[in-house]
Design a protein around this motif. Structure first.
Motif, short mmCIF file in Angstrom:
data_model
loop_
_atom_site.label_atom_id
_atom_site.label_comp_id
_atom_site.label_asym_id
_atom_site.label_seq_id
_atom_site.Cartn_x
_atom_site.Cartn_y
_atom_site.Cartn_z
N SER A 165 -1.64 -4.14 4.89
CA SER A 165 -1.46 -2.70 5.14
C SER A 165 -0.28 -2.15 4.33
N GLN A 166 0.78 -2.95 4.17
CA GLN A 166 1.92 -2.52 3.35
C GLN A 166 1.54 -2.45 1.87
N ILE A 167 0.74 -3.41 1.44
CA ILE A 167 0.25 -3.38 0.05
C ILE A 167 -0.58 -2.13 -0.19
N ALA A 168 -1.49 -1.85 0.75
CA ALA A 168 -2.33 -0.66 0.62
C ALA A 168 -1.49 0.62 0.65
N SER A 171 -1.92 4.84 -6.80
CA SER A 171 -2.55 4.45 -8.06
C SER A 171 -4.03 4.16 -7.86
N GLY A 172 -4.36 3.54 -6.74
CA GLY A 172 -5.77 3.26 -6.44
C GLY A 172 -6.56 4.54 -6.24
N PHE A 173 -5.98 5.49 -5.51
CA PHE A 173 -6.64 6.76 -5.27
C PHE A 173 -6.85 7.52 -6.58
N ASN A 174 -5.89 7.41 -7.48
CA ASN A 174 -6.03 8.09 -8.77
C ASN A 174 -7.25 7.56 -9.52
N GLN A 175 -7.45 6.24 -9.48
CA GLN A 175 -8.61 5.65 -10.14
C GLN A 175 -9.91 6.03 -9.43
N GLU A 231 10.28 -13.27 2.76
CA GLU A 231 9.27 -12.26 3.04
C GLU A 231 8.52 -11.86 1.78
N SER A 232 9.20 -11.86 0.64
CA SER A 232 8.60 -11.35 -0.60
C SER A 232 7.38 -12.16 -1.04
N LYS A 233 7.40 -13.48 -0.82
CA LYS A 233 6.31 -14.33 -1.32
C LYS A 233 4.97 -14.02 -0.65
N HIS A 234 5.02 -13.49 0.59
CA HIS A 234 3.77 -13.17 1.29
C HIS A 234 3.00 -12.05 0.58
N TYR A 235 3.72 -11.16 -0.10
CA TYR A 235 3.04 -10.07 -0.79
C TYR A 235 2.31 -10.57 -2.03
N ILE A 236 2.81 -11.62 -2.67
CA ILE A 236 2.11 -12.21 -3.81
C ILE A 236 0.80 -12.83 -3.34
N THR A 270 -4.34 -0.94 -6.81
CA THR A 270 -3.96 -0.90 -5.40
C THR A 270 -3.31 -2.21 -4.97
N CYS A 271 -3.99 -3.32 -5.29
CA CYS A 271 -3.47 -4.63 -4.88
C CYS A 271 -2.25 -5.04 -5.69
N GLY A 272 -2.30 -4.81 -7.00
CA GLY A 272 -1.21 -5.25 -7.87
C GLY A 272 0.06 -4.46 -7.70
N ILE A 273 -0.03 -3.13 -7.79
CA ILE A 273 1.17 -2.30 -7.66
C ILE A 273 1.69 -2.35 -6.22
N GLY A 274 0.77 -2.35 -5.25
CA GLY A 274 1.19 -2.44 -3.85
C GLY A 274 1.94 -3.72 -3.56
#
Length: 453
Positions: A236-239, A245-249, A89-94, A69-73
């Protein structure tokens, strides 16, 4: 940004292999952590040890759910921002992906240690198994945060365009685990605790390698030595993009718990007893996870390519990478089907000996339970593809359909009418229906992308 431009210009088959092969190897290595533990445990502790690792395995699934969830998001949002040219903006997601993962890992470890016996009982542990399961989880729970951050960090490193380093970080940990397992289990006679300690130490080593890269070698953007950030908008965007993928797990977790209890209960009513089905289903699920991991690796390999090109509005390249990944997933799934049908007894023998009833049930489990495994590879690839282009809700539908909506009710119905042997037919029925619906969803999404061009 020249390194990043290859995502939008390089030939698709070559590019997919460049990103997918390290991802596949990393996923196989991750799956081998549990396989190696179970092989050594099976040859030292026996069937009860194998059954104990099985009832403990859902906690690993929770860790993987958080990591995906965290990684792929974070990675999908990061690559889409890069494709659109929004580098600041991209660095905030890391930062938010790493912080969210660490926070959830610590919370999970605390909950597990406080309610350990209650959790293991809910996961299907019998009185005979509980002692071994507690020994194992009391140690591995200390490494949950490292396991999660290694997987999140590896995904972010791939998104940064360095999939080989991600693979190396996972490989070093796996090699250390294989080296330490026999020392702790046999030389120091530590049994379950020894296997668990070897796993945690190897995860820490991989964690150090991942953090070193993110701190010192991250190349797409300057992270400015800031790695802790928790902002609701970015979380929230990451989620949103990582949720499929998180729900699948999570769905796999629910299925593991339900199946463990079904096999324990209905196995107890049969000639096999409770422990043989519990041990056998644990081995089948983990061996299958190696082949399933290859398809997850393909899914992760296509993610940065699809996300970047979707952000850059190069829709034909988005379609091409999905189609290429599906072809390879089907090939891998056909190979796994052949192995499971031809060599089930040999696979079971790797995990320690057992009475003839154990082999009889295990062979049936491999051949029937995994009969439509050659169709299953389409699912993770399609889910990863949907998440990478912002259509995570459709991916969630696929995840819930196979694992929860179909498999659990079918397992109950078949077991109620045909006992423990009836359980074996629930999975192939669910796999077939889900594959048909997944193909329809994937076809419609590709069609909509063609209309956008």
């Amino acid at each position: 940004m020249e390194d990043r431009n290859i995502l939008g210009t390089e030939e698709i088959p070559k590019l997919l292999m460049q990103f997918a092969v390290p991802s596949i190897l990393a996923m196989i290595i991750s799956a081998l952590y549990n396989i190696v533990d179970q092989i050594f445990i099976g040859n030292s502790v026996g069937i009860l040890g194998n059954a104990a690792t099985n009832v403990a395995f859902p906690l690993t699934t929770v860790c993987v759910a958080i990591a995906l969830t965290c990684g792929i998001g974070a990675a999908a949002n990061f690559n889409i921002c890069l494709g659109e040219g929004r580098y600041d903006e991209s660095k905030h997601y890391i930062r938010n992906g790493l912080t969210l993962a660490a926070t959830l890992g610590i919370i999970l470890a605390i909950i597990t240690r406080v309610f350990m016996k209650e959790i293991l009982t809910a996961f299907g542990a019998t009185d005979e198994i509980m002692k071994y399961a507690v020994e194992y989880i009391s140690v591995t729970s200390l490494g949950f945060v490292f396991l999660i951050l290694v997987n999140v960090g590896s995904t972010l490193i791939r998104a940064d365009g360095t999939p080989k380093y991600s693979m190396y970080a996972m490989a070093v940990g796996a090699i250390v685990n294989i080296f330490l397992d026999p020392i702790f289990i046999f030389v120091f006679d530590m049994g379950m605790r020894g296997a668990a300690l070897a796993t945690v130490l190897s995860q820490i080593i991989s964690f150090i390698m991942v953090i070193y890269y993110i701190k010192n070698k991250f190349k797409s953007v300057d992270l400015e030595n800031k790695f802790i950030e928790l902002d609701f908008r970015h979380v929230s965007q990451i989620a949103r993009l990582g949720s499929a993928s998180g729900f699948n797990q999570v769905a796999m977790l629910v299925v593991q718990v339900v199946l463990n209890n079904f096999f324990r209960y209905y196995g107890g009513l049969s000639e096999y007893g409770s422990n043989i089905p519990l041990a056998a289903i644990g081995i089948v699920m983990k061996v299958n996870m190696i082949f399933f991991s290859i398809n997850i690796g393909l899914s992760q390999g296509l993610q940065p390519i699809a996300s970047f090109n979707y952000g850059a509005r190069k829709y034909q390249r988005v379609i091409d990478v999905y189609v290429e990944a599906v072809k390879k997933a089907v090939l891998v799934s056909l190979i796994s089907f052949a192995i499971f049908q031809l060599f089930p007894r040999q696979i079971l023998a790797l995990f320690g000996g057992g009475e003839e009833l154990y082999y009889e049930f295990g062979v049936k489990l491999f051949r029937i339970f995994l009969f439509f495994v050659f169709l299953v590879g389409i699912q993770p690839v399609t889910m990863g593809f949907l998440s990478s282009i912002g259509l995570a809700k459709k991916g969630i539908v696929i995840a819930l359909l196979r694992q929860v909506i179909l498999l659990i009710p079918l397992s109950y119905i078949f077991a109620k009418n045909f006992g423990v042997n009836g359980l074996l037919y629930a999975a192939p029925t669910s796999d077939l229906i889900t594959a048909i619906i997944t193909i329809i969803i994937g076809y419609n999404v590709v069609k909509s992308l063609k209309l956008k061009m």
